[in-house]
Design a protein around this motif. Sequence first.
Motif, PDB file in Angstrom:
ATOM      1  N   GLU A 330       2.615 102.500 -11.548  1.00 60.18           N
ATOM      2  CA  GLU A 330       2.786 102.421 -12.998  1.00 60.18           C
ATOM      3  C   GLU A 330       1.729 101.536 -13.668  1.00 60.18           C
ATOM      4  OE1 GLU A 330       6.487 101.384 -15.507  1.00 60.18           O
ATOM      5  OE2 GLU A 330       7.105 102.578 -13.782  1.00 60.18           O
ATOM      6  N   HIS A 331       1.453 100.382 -13.042  1.00 53.49           N
ATOM      7  CA  HIS A 331       0.514  99.462 -13.692  1.00 53.49           C
ATOM      8  C   HIS A 331      -0.944  99.787 -13.356  1.00 53.49           C
ATOM      9  CE1 HIS A 331       1.328  97.786  -9.729  1.00 53.49           C
ATOM     10  NE2 HIS A 331       0.185  97.149  -9.816  1.00 53.49           N
ATOM     11  N   GLN A 332      -1.137 100.751 -12.435  1.00 51.77           N
ATOM     12  CA  GLN A 332      -2.520 101.112 -12.064  1.00 51.77           C
ATOM     13  C   GLN A 332      -2.912 102.361 -12.851  1.00 51.77           C
ATOM     14  OE1 GLN A 332      -2.035 101.685  -7.836  1.00 51.77           O
ATOM     15  NE2 GLN A 332      -2.874  99.672  -7.417  1.00 51.77           N
ATOM     16  N   THR A 333      -3.464 102.158 -14.005  1.00 53.20           N
ATOM     17  CA  THR A 333      -3.627 103.315 -14.886  1.00 53.20           C
ATOM     18  C   THR A 333      -5.070 103.689 -15.147  1.00 53.20           C
ATOM     19  OG1 THR A 333      -3.360 101.750 -16.654  1.00 53.20           O
ATOM     20  CG2 THR A 333      -1.457 103.110 -16.119  1.00 53.20           C
ATOM     21  N   TYR A 334      -6.002 102.932 -14.612  1.00 51.08           N
ATOM     22  CA  TYR A 334      -7.394 103.198 -14.974  1.00 51.08           C
ATOM     23  C   TYR A 334      -8.235 103.659 -13.783  1.00 51.08           C
ATOM     24  CZ  TYR A 334      -5.992 100.938 -19.231  1.00 51.08           C
ATOM     25  OH  TYR A 334      -5.336 100.631 -20.374  1.00 51.08           O
ATOM     26  N   SER A 335      -9.312 104.329 -14.137  1.00 50.31           N
ATOM     27  CA  SER A 335     -10.244 104.820 -13.125  1.00 50.31           C
ATOM     28  C   SER A 335     -11.495 103.949 -13.141  1.00 50.31           C
ATOM     29  CB  SER A 335     -10.604 106.267 -13.453  1.00 50.31           C
ATOM     30  OG  SER A 335     -11.641 106.691 -12.613  1.00 50.31           O
ATOM     31  N   ARG A 336     -12.036 103.660 -11.973  1.00 43.45           N
ATOM     32  CA  ARG A 336     -13.286 102.888 -11.878  1.00 43.45           C
ATOM     33  C   ARG A 336     -14.283 103.729 -11.091  1.00 43.45           C
ATOM     34  NH1 ARG A 336     -13.625  97.240 -11.450  1.00 43.45           N
ATOM     35  NH2 ARG A 336     -12.026  97.386 -13.039  1.00 43.45           N
TER      36      ARG A 336
END
Lengths: 500, 59
Positions: A330-336
Amino acid sequence: MSRALLTRLRKGFHLDSVALMRIARTVSELDGIEDAALMMGTSTNLEILADAGLLDGEGKTAQGGDLVIAIAGMDSDAAARGLAGADALLDGPGDIAVTNNGWRPRSLRGAVTVMPEANLALISVPGDFAAAEARKAIRRGLHVMIFSDNVSLADEVDLKREAQALRRLVMGPDCGTAIIAGVPLAFANRVPRGGIGIVGASGTGIQEVSSLIARHYGGVSHAIGVGGRDLHSEVGGISTLMALDALDRDVATQHVVLISKPPPCGVAKIVLERVSRFTKPVTICFVGAGEMDMPANVHQVRTLRDAAITSLGQSVPASHPQVSVIGTREHQTYSRGLFMGGTLAAEAQAVFLAAGLPISSNVPVPGAEVMNGAKETGRNLILDLGADAFTKGRPHPMIDPVARDAAVTEALRDDTVGVVLVDLVVGHGAHPNPAQSLAEAVAIIPEAGRPVVVASVTGTDADPQVRSIQVATLEAAGISVAPTSADAAEWAARAVGAKF
Amino acid sequence: MSDDPVIDLLNTPPKVVNIGLEGFARDLQDEGVKVVHLEWRPPAGGDPELARLLSKLEA
């Protein structure tokens, strides 16, 4: 104990930059060494050394023809050991040299005497000197490929105009790859010969398209790199137009592909007008551009994958098979995205934007935001780690992926990140085993709970690193490997909520 | 030979003068390509401006 810096000068000593970086890397891994640099004393390099706190004493007096050795150790004993190590490597036997039957000419004139039929100069000297060498070569009737970067735009314009008047081709500056009549030059992949001719302002774009063509049983007649600025207004596409015209006339070429970032309107108009007169079909991928009006014989495509498919005479499917690589917590929402290939980074941004996802980058395509700093977090980021700002005084991540892979480890620790997107580019000139280096960087973080890692591998099984072995190494490390760079970007975008 | 040196470049494998990274010459040699590697040193005592001027004077 306190940090000690030792600098030494070797007057009139020269070794190429890759050899010097290799020695610096070996020395920096010795016990007690904090940093090590070996560089020719050009003004650009002296600035880099000063910025890194590695310039003092006699180093400051260096000229462009001198070698500066700078070693920072935990104490003076360590620095002295590092210096002795550097000396031993510099004076030891190097790699097996290319000797031209025992004699190595010291001038272009000498080289052309040895080989009067020479028709191409491949130039990879420091950028400060590259234009001068290219000018000499053009005036001796040679075409040139300028691998070096840091050549001024004014010099590029001058060189290309002079070459155009003499009907000589200038590939570059900053031209990483070319394949001429089946011969891979600099960072090229081993691909079969065939009927598809490629012109590219981008090295990794050419590598991805030519490798995909090869993997789908097609072949490449020629791949001509023109340098990232050729389609800028100041240069006006001089080399692009010469290369396109040559491919249109070339009997081996049946289909022409052009890859570039979106050119300014005026230059795009000239290019499109020119290719509209071609008798051959043309595929254009202006990475990151919106849909444009194209002549009847021209196909515009969005991704490098679609450029390869179209050039093979196939239709681009409405959607490509998607593989679910999730779970994002849930808290991991971004792409790098952490890239070695500049055009692959641009293509990934275009994929995210087309999916309606905001993206920031150090090399933003139209519609993307400029990132504020390398330490940004809490948003979708795509970084080109081969950009000048990251490679000053360091090897490009395609040659040595350690810095990129350290950034991967860092991203895996960032609890806002749900997916890490990476590329590997193999082939001539590239690191012998980048998959191993990436796998080790990923393994530092335990698999349970870490973000997913999605990768693409640009190259072929005929390359020295063997693409399928690289893929297997990554998969064994728990990394999801997509068939193309575009697919990898789509998988990553989907992992953070995009719907395709 | 055609009427255009650019077409001639594409018609046969290139014959290369390599100026800079020796690894590129080695790769070409391994491919069986004709290559001469130049023993390059920064010209004009390592002064890029002077090197640029000299290259313009050289015919």
